[in-house]
Design a protein around this motif. Structure first.
Motif, mmCIF file in Angstrom:
data_model
loop_
_atom_site.group_PDB
_atom_site.id
_atom_site.type_symbol
_atom_site.label_atom_id
_atom_site.label_comp_id
_atom_site.label_asym_id
_atom_site.label_seq_id
_atom_site.Cartn_x
_atom_site.Cartn_y
_atom_site.Cartn_z
ATOM 1 N N LYS A 230 0.824 -1.207 0.000
ATOM 2 C CA LYS A 230 0.000 0.000 0.000
ATOM 3 C C LYS A 230 0.860 1.260 0.000
ATOM 4 O O LYS A 230 0.587 2.220 -0.724
ATOM 5 N N LEU A 231 1.920 1.249 0.819
ATOM 6 C CA LEU A 231 2.839 2.386 0.886
ATOM 7 C C LEU A 231 3.536 2.594 -0.458
ATOM 8 O O LEU A 231 3.667 3.724 -0.945
ATOM 9 N N LYS A 232 3.972 1.501 -1.050
ATOM 10 C CA LYS A 232 4.663 1.553 -2.339
ATOM 11 C C LYS A 232 3.770 2.158 -3.416
ATOM 12 O O LYS A 232 4.205 2.988 -4.224
ATOM 13 N N LYS A 233 2.512 1.739 -3.432
ATOM 14 C CA LYS A 233 1.555 2.224 -4.433
ATOM 15 C C LYS A 233 1.292 3.719 -4.262
ATOM 16 O O LYS A 233 1.135 4.459 -5.235
ATOM 17 N N THR A 234 1.258 4.180 -3.002
ATOM 18 C CA THR A 234 0.937 5.587 -2.713
ATOM 19 C C THR A 234 2.124 6.510 -2.960
ATOM 20 O O THR A 234 1.970 7.580 -3.569
ATOM 21 N N LEU A 235 3.316 6.129 -2.480
ATOM 22 C CA LEU A 235 4.473 7.039 -2.526
ATOM 23 C C LEU A 235 5.500 6.690 -3.604
ATOM 24 O O LEU A 235 6.283 7.557 -4.003
ATOM 25 N N ASN A 236 5.548 5.438 -3.990
ATOM 26 C CA ASN A 236 6.496 4.976 -5.005
ATOM 27 C C ASN A 236 7.945 5.388 -4.711
ATOM 28 O O ASN A 236 8.640 5.927 -5.577
ATOM 29 N N PRO A 237 8.427 5.133 -3.490
ATOM 30 C CA PRO A 237 9.856 5.397 -3.233
ATOM 31 C C PRO A 237 10.696 4.304 -3.874
ATOM 32 O O PRO A 237 10.225 3.180 -4.084
ATOM 33 N N ALA A 238 11.934 4.606 -4.186
ATOM 34 C CA ALA A 238 12.816 3.583 -4.753
ATOM 35 C C ALA A 238 13.111 2.495 -3.715
ATOM 36 O O ALA A 238 13.236 1.320 -4.055
ATOM 37 N N ILE A 239 13.213 2.898 -2.438
ATOM 38 C CA ILE A 239 13.526 1.955 -1.358
ATOM 39 C C ILE A 239 12.608 2.222 -0.165
ATOM 40 O O ILE A 239 12.435 3.377 0.240
ATOM 41 N N ILE A 240 12.016 1.166 0.383
ATOM 42 C CA ILE A 240 11.266 1.256 1.638
ATOM 43 C C ILE A 240 12.092 0.555 2.710
ATOM 44 O O ILE A 240 12.512 -0.589 2.540
ATOM 45 N N PHE A 241 12.335 1.259 3.809
ATOM 46 C CA PHE A 241 13.195 0.752 4.882
ATOM 47 C C PHE A 241 12.459 0.960 6.199
ATOM 48 O O PHE A 241 12.286 2.088 6.643
ATOM 49 N N VAL A 242 12.005 -0.132 6.821
ATOM 50 C CA VAL A 242 11.193 -0.041 8.036
ATOM 51 C C VAL A 242 11.988 -0.541 9.235
ATOM 52 O O VAL A 242 12.505 -1.670 9.207
ATOM 53 N N THR A 243 12.081 0.270 10.266
ATOM 54 C CA THR A 243 12.729 -0.186 11.499
ATOM 55 C C THR A 243 11.668 -0.865 12.369
ATOM 56 O O THR A 243 10.557 -0.371 12.527
ATOM 57 N N LEU A 244 12.040 -2.018 12.948
ATOM 58 C CA LEU A 244 11.086 -2.893 13.629
ATOM 59 C C LEU A 244 11.413 -3.098 15.097
ATOM 60 O O LEU A 244 11.041 -4.115 15.681
ATOM 61 N N SER A 245 12.143 -2.145 15.685
ATOM 62 C CA SER A 245 12.522 -2.226 17.094
ATOM 63 C C SER A 245 13.276 -3.532 17.370
ATOM 64 O O SER A 245 14.268 -3.819 16.715
ATOM 65 N N GLU A 246 12.780 -4.351 18.315
ATOM 66 C CA GLU A 246 13.502 -5.566 18.689
ATOM 67 C C GLU A 246 13.521 -6.634 17.582
ATOM 68 O O GLU A 246 14.247 -7.621 17.670
ATOM 69 N N HIS A 247 12.730 -6.417 16.533
ATOM 70 C CA HIS A 247 12.696 -7.364 15.412
ATOM 71 C C HIS A 247 13.653 -6.969 14.285
ATOM 72 O O HIS A 247 13.649 -7.600 13.225
ATOM 73 N N GLY A 248 14.440 -5.923 14.472
ATOM 74 C CA GLY A 248 15.426 -5.539 13.468
ATOM 75 C C GLY A 248 14.895 -4.563 12.442
ATOM 76 O O GLY A 248 14.228 -3.588 12.796
ATOM 77 N N VAL A 249 15.141 -4.831 11.160
ATOM 78 C CA VAL A 249 14.718 -3.925 10.085
ATOM 79 C C VAL A 249 14.245 -4.736 8.871
ATOM 80 O O VAL A 249 14.593 -5.909 8.705
ATOM 81 N N TYR A 250 13.456 -4.075 8.043
ATOM 82 C CA TYR A 250 13.002 -4.660 6.777
ATOM 83 C C TYR A 250 13.328 -3.664 5.668
ATOM 84 O O TYR A 250 13.099 -2.452 5.831
ATOM 85 N N ILE A 251 13.862 -4.159 4.548
ATOM 86 C CA ILE A 251 14.171 -3.266 3.435
ATOM 87 C C ILE A 251 13.695 -3.891 2.127
ATOM 88 O O ILE A 251 13.714 -5.112 1.955
ATOM 89 N N GLU A 252 13.240 -3.039 1.204
ATOM 90 C CA GLU A 252 12.734 -3.517 -0.083
ATOM 91 C C GLU A 252 12.989 -2.468 -1.159
ATOM 92 O O GLU A 252 12.775 -1.273 -0.948
ATOM 93 N N ASP A 253 13.481 -2.921 -2.314
ATOM 94 C CA ASP A 253 13.522 -2.073 -3.505
ATOM 95 C C ASP A 253 12.901 -2.869 -4.643
ATOM 96 O O ASP A 253 12.238 -3.882 -4.412
#
Length: 328
Positions: A230-253
């Motif tokens: 949903k975020l990708k469709k709305t903003l179309n950033p080249a990279i989405i990088f989500v910080t997940l606190s104790e679960h680390g991070v998620y990244i996608e391009d």
């Protein structure tokens, strides 16, 4: 790319930080009795300290890693603004992008500490949006900096009124004109204004609020994936990088996606970790590092600063040693 090459590359990079700057002030002392006037502790004052805070902490992290940094923001025309500029100059941070205005109050957050514990915080701030004239002045200063050959611009939002929706959109247009990378550490208010940026870095709570979904990363991964979509469709950033606190991070391009676990650490204070993550991620991006390794390096840096009490900038030598040890 070797770590030695990467850290040398950091020293060649020039970054603009745009956002809400403030002074983090600390009044500290010893408490050994309660006031007879009210049930409150009496602090025997011993020390007053002022530090750069808010978006300025991102600038500190970048400076600590060896980059050249220019700060862009709107502050007051008051004595606190003088103190803030002095703090910037002491750290060799370019202040030509700072606009001083009689209509604004410089943000100061004063923490009162007794026996090393925070007892009270006093905020002096103005959180309404900057006006059109201040916006125009700030845009002119940003364009002037971009003409000087900067590598990236970081949007660092603390909801104090500098990053208006119209300013965000106009700055993105300018960065496209000058072919400059943009990275974002957002807040909810203008979460969906950052269309077309290079890297967008919300935390999990901000992502949930921004796309208006309830997200449980651990128990419902498909739901998380739907939020990313949903975020990708709305903003179309080249990279989405989500910080997940104790679960680390998620990244996608557009080529890959990866979840990177957090490293086991003794957490002392998470304050300022997001500032460190966006700083390291931005420098790795402009240095040409691939996204999975970028995420690992930023994740590592964010964890390191959480081991310290209070807001601290990442130290280049400490990050280098840890990255070398863990083969990041």
């Amino acid at each position: 790319m070797t770590l030695e090459t990467l850290f040398e590359a950091f020293k060649q990079k020039k970054i603009i930080v745009l956002g809400d700057v403030m002074i983090d002030a600390y009044l500290s002392g010893k408490v050994d009795r309660v006031s007879p006037e009210a049930p409150v502790p009496i602090i025997n004052f011993s020390k007053h300290e002022e530090r750069l805070g808010g978006a300025a902490n991102v600038a500190l992290n970048l400076i600590s890693l060896g980059a050249q940094v220019a700060m862009a923001s709107v502050i007051g025309n008051d004595k606190n603004a003088n103190a803030l500029i002095q703090l910037f100059e002491e750290k060799s941070i370019n202040t030509t992008g700072l606009i001083r205005s009689d209509d604004r109050e410089t943000t100061v957050k004063t923490r009162v500490l007794g026996n090393y514990q925070q007892l009270l915080r006093i905020d002096q701030e103005q959180t309404d949006d900057i006006n059109l004239e201040q916006e125009k002045q700030l845009l002119n200063q940003i364009e002037s900096l971009l003409k000087q050959g900067y590598d990236a611009l970081i949007f660092q939002d603390y909801n104090k009124g500098v990053l208006t929706e119209s300013l965000i959109k106009q700055v993105i247009e300018l960065t496209e004109k000058y072919d400059v990378i943009t990275t974002v550490d957002p807040k909810l208010k203008n979460f969906l204004a950052y269309e077309g940026v290079t890297l967008f870095k919300p935390n999990l709570k901000e992502l949930a609020e921004g796309v208006q979904m309830k997200i449980d990363f651990e128990k419902d991964r498909p739901q998380f994936n739907q939020a990313i979509k949903k975020l990708k469709k709305t903003l179309n950033p080249a990279i989405i990088f989500v910080t997940l606190s104790e679960h680390g991070v998620y990244i996608e391009d557009n080529k890959e996606s990866q979840h990177i676990e957090a490293h086991a650490r003794t957490i002392s204070d998470v304050s300022g970790a997001g500032d460190t993550v966006i700083s390291v991620a931005t420098l790795c991006l402009v240095a040409g590092m691939k996204v999975s390794r970028l995420a690992s390096m930023a994740n590592l840096a964010g964890g390191i600063v959480c081991e310290y009490r209070g807001v601290v900038a990442i130290k280049a030598d400490e990050l280098f040693k840890e990255a070398k040890k863990l083969n990041v």
